[in-house]
Design a protein around this motif. Sequence first.
Motif, PDB file in Angstrom:
ATOM      1  N   ARG A  40       0.837  -1.220   0.000  1.00 52.47           N
ATOM      2  CA  ARG A  40       0.000   0.000   0.000  1.00 52.47           C
ATOM      3  C   ARG A  40       0.868   1.265   0.000  1.00 52.47           C
ATOM      4  O   ARG A  40       0.568   2.230  -0.698  1.00 52.47           O
ATOM      5  N   GLN A  43       2.504   1.657  -3.551  1.00 52.72           N
ATOM      6  CA  GLN A  43       1.620   1.133  -4.585  1.00 52.72           C
ATOM      7  C   GLN A  43       1.962   1.614  -5.990  1.00 52.72           C
ATOM      8  O   GLN A  43       1.815   0.854  -6.949  1.00 52.72           O
ATOM      9  N   ASP A  44       2.440   2.821  -6.135  1.00 51.95           N
ATOM     10  CA  ASP A  44       2.775   3.335  -7.461  1.00 51.95           C
ATOM     11  C   ASP A  44       4.075   2.763  -8.010  1.00 51.95           C
ATOM     12  O   ASP A  44       4.401   2.976  -9.175  1.00 51.95           O
ATOM     13  N   GLU A  84      -5.564  -8.650  -0.586  1.00 50.80           N
ATOM     14  CA  GLU A  84      -6.491  -7.520  -0.492  1.00 50.80           C
ATOM     15  C   GLU A  84      -5.775  -6.215  -0.882  1.00 50.80           C
ATOM     16  O   GLU A  84      -6.325  -5.393  -1.619  1.00 50.80           O
ATOM     17  N   ASN A  87      -5.309  -6.154  -4.634  1.00 52.38           N
ATOM     18  CA  ASN A  87      -6.572  -5.832  -5.307  1.00 52.38           C
ATOM     19  C   ASN A  87      -6.888  -4.343  -5.203  1.00 52.38           C
ATOM     20  O   ASN A  87      -7.364  -3.734  -6.164  1.00 52.38           O
ATOM     21  N   GLU A  88      -6.589  -3.755  -4.054  1.00 51.91           N
ATOM     22  CA  GLU A  88      -6.834  -2.321  -3.859  1.00 51.91           C
ATOM     23  C   GLU A  88      -6.039  -1.455  -4.814  1.00 51.91           C
ATOM     24  O   GLU A  88      -6.490  -0.418  -5.262  1.00 51.91           O
ATOM     25  N   ILE A  89      -4.803  -1.872  -5.099  1.00 52.04           N
ATOM     26  CA  ILE A  89      -3.955  -1.063  -5.975  1.00 52.04           C
ATOM     27  C   ILE A  89      -4.046  -1.510  -7.441  1.00 52.04           C
ATOM     28  O   ILE A  89      -3.344  -0.968  -8.291  1.00 52.04           O
ATOM     29  N   ASN A  90      -4.912  -2.472  -7.695  1.00 53.93           N
ATOM     30  CA  ASN A  90      -5.081  -3.020  -9.050  1.00 53.93           C
ATOM     31  C   ASN A  90      -3.823  -3.639  -9.609  1.00 53.93           C
ATOM     32  O   ASN A  90      -3.421  -3.416 -10.709  1.00 53.93           O
TER      33      ASN A  90
END
Length: 90
Positions: A40, A43-44, A84, A87-90
Motif C-alpha cells: 500500500r 503502490q505506485d 487484499e 486488489n486495492e492497488i489493481n
Amino acid sequence: MQDENEIGILMSLTDPKVVYLAPDSAHLLGAGMDPASIIRTYQDRVAYVHLKDLTDKSAATPDSHLPYFCELGKGSVNLHRTIEALNEIN
C-alpha cells in the motif's frame, strides 16, 4: 534491504519512473515488515510481487535454520491482507 526504513531511503533516493519495487511477502515478513502495508505504501512503484509464505518461528526445531518457505496458506504471511492490498492497488 533489511528493514522498512531502508526501503524508504531507497525509494526516496530513486526516480519512481525508473526504479520499481518487487516485494516478496515472505522476505518482508521475515524482516519484521507487513507485506500488505509495504504494498500500500509503495503502490505506485510495485512492478510485481513474489507471493510466498514463511513458516512460523514456533514451528522451528532447535537445529533448523529459519526462514523456511512453505506452501501458501501454511505459514505466517497474512495472505488475505496481502492479496487484499494488491486488489486495492489493481
